[in-house]
Write an enzyme that holds these catalytic residues in place. Structure first.
Site, PDB file in Angstrom:
ATOM      1  CG  ASP A  84      -1.538   1.143   1.491  1.00  0.00           C
ATOM      2  OD1 ASP A  84      -2.686   1.578   1.007  1.00  0.00           O
ATOM      3  OD2 ASP A  84      -1.058   2.157   2.173  1.00  0.00           O
TER       4      ASP A  84
ATOM      5  CG  ASP B  10      -3.817   4.044  -2.823  1.00  0.00           C
ATOM      6  OD1 ASP B  10      -4.660   2.932  -3.158  1.00  0.00           O
ATOM      7  OD2 ASP B  10      -3.866   4.693  -2.060  1.00  0.00           O
ATOM      8  CD  GLU B  11      -5.330  -0.627  -0.405  1.00  0.00           C
ATOM      9  OE1 GLU B  11      -5.183  -1.337   0.698  1.00  0.00           O
ATOM     10  OE2 GLU B  11      -6.428  -0.379  -0.983  1.00  0.00           O
TER      11      GLU B  11
END
Length: 413
Positions: free
Chosen positions: A12, A108-109
């Site tokens: 993350d 974003d992960e």
């Protein structure tokens, strides 16, 4: 022979949008910074805040003016979505240097399975995570955190509830130690539990993750069916799903929504927005060579404390990507279900997608003429830009097409 225990990470990016902005503007390295929408519009809310800003009380999704009251020295940057997409793609490429099993979970992960490649990097998952963390930071300026576990659920719980708060941003959570670390956490902290579900669980006397894990599965299934089993399995760290490279490659729907710059109270205003959205959705469908058999419309009211609105859909007799036809259905849905209350957000989508290569010809109507008009408009926009040709309604006070043309997903390019 026992199957080899998997090593899976949920990686993350910390305050992703804000981190990307800080990486390109080193003069703000030691200053609180937030990414926010246009303060003059309703979208003037905090989309991301760096750790320095969060330490001042700034939080995601709060109005910009509230953040500035808490932190007057806050640096405000408008979002640049194209840059975030490019950095996200770069980060995925970095992780793919360590394993070919990488599954994007959001911008974003990412989930990554290192079971088959761990031996190439020293067999220590924490050390491997540190190598990846350093490489991402050195090449993008973005700080990554990693939750490590034997499956996707444990790695996600580990990242969200432990690694993000741990020094160094990395933690390896073994299944037998799951409840030692997160069992006493409030049920609301668990992945997949919203405020409404939390209230139902509290009424059942379930307050912690351990409480949920120890609740008989039959009791949860009888109340919520398969959803009851899902939250029980999450609480117990049970998950056999693989990290799948192509999980998100098959498109299930094509849709768009927009938060309006003010409360829309007149039906004609909302119809203009519906047309603008349908124009964009159908153009995207045509560009992908797809048609949809289901038209969905969602409307959200303006009052957060007393939510209003609806989400409804209609199955079509034949799939289509013709703008005026989709818009006609979308408007009909809107008028059937709108309660007359002020509207904050509108969305339209096409689903049950099929190839546009083959479609049903009709002796009635003027479908081919409509397709020809759409094609001409698409060609003009492709050559000269999204606002080179517009419907007249789009330039009224209610229209949003011109403003949206300079953005990606509602954010500035």
């Amino acid at each position: 022979m026992l199957a080899k225990q998997r090593t899976i990470m949920l990686i993350d990016m910390q305050s992703f949008y804000a981190s990307v902005e800080k990486a390109k503007m080193p003069q703000y390295k030691n200053r609180p910074l937030a990414v926010a929408g246009d303060p003059a519009r309703r979208s003037g809310i905090i989309l991301a805040a760096c750790p320095l800003a969060k330490a001042k009380g700034v939080s995601t999704a709060e109005p910009l003016w509230q953040s500035l009251q808490k932190c007057p020295e806050l640096i405000i940057v408008k979002p640049h979505m194209q840059e975030y997409i490019e950095v996200s793609t770069q980060i995925m490429s970095i992780i793919e240097e360590f394993t070919d099993l990488v599954e994007p979970y959001s911008i974003d992960e990412l989930f990554a399975d290192f079971t088959g490649s761990m031996h190439l990097f020293g067999n220590d998952p924490i050390d491997l995570a540190k190598q990846i963390q350093d490489k991402i930071y050195n090449e993008t300026g973005v700080y990554a955190r990693a939750g490590i576990g034997e499956n996707k659920i444990i790695s996600k719980l580990c990242c969200d509830m432990i690694a993000k708060k741990a020094e160094g941003g990395i933690f390896h959570l073994k299944k037998e130690e799951l409840h030692l670390h997160i069992g006493d956490k409030p049920i609301r902290d668990m992945w997949g539990i919203g405020s409404r579900m939390e209230k139902h669980l509290w009424k059942m006397g379930i307050r912690t993750i351990r409480d949920l894990a120890n609740t008989p599965l039959s009791k949860l299934r009888s109340k919520w069916g398969v959803n009851g089993e899902v939250i029980w399995r999450v609480a117990n760290g049970l998950d056999h799903s693989p990290v799948t490279v192509n999980t998100h490659s098959t498109q299930k729907d094509i849709g768009n929504g927009m938060t309006l710059p003010r409360d829309y109270t007149e039906a004609w205003e909302i119809e203009v927005v519906i047309l603008d959205i349908c124009t964009e959705v159908c153009r995207r469908a045509r560009k992908k060579g797809l048609m949809g058999s289901v038209v969905s419309v969602s409307v959200s009211g303006a009052d957060f404390d007393h939510p209003t609105g609806f989400h409804r859909q209609v199955k079509l007799s034949d799939p289509t990507n013709i703008t005026v036809d989709v818009c006609k259905i979308a408007k009909r849905i809107f008028h059937q279900h709108w309660d007359g209350q002020p509207v904050r957000r509108v969305g339209v989508s096409l689903s049950q997608l099929s190839s546009a290569d083959t479609y049903q010809l009709s002796f009635f109507g003027d479908q081919e003429q409509k397709r020809a008009i759409d094609q001409v408009m698409d060609d003009i926009k492709d050559r000269f830009g999204d606002i080179a040709i517009l419907r007249a309604s789009s330039i009224t006070a209610a229209g949003q097409a011109i403003d949206r043309a300079s953005k990606i997903g509602g954010h500035y390019k």
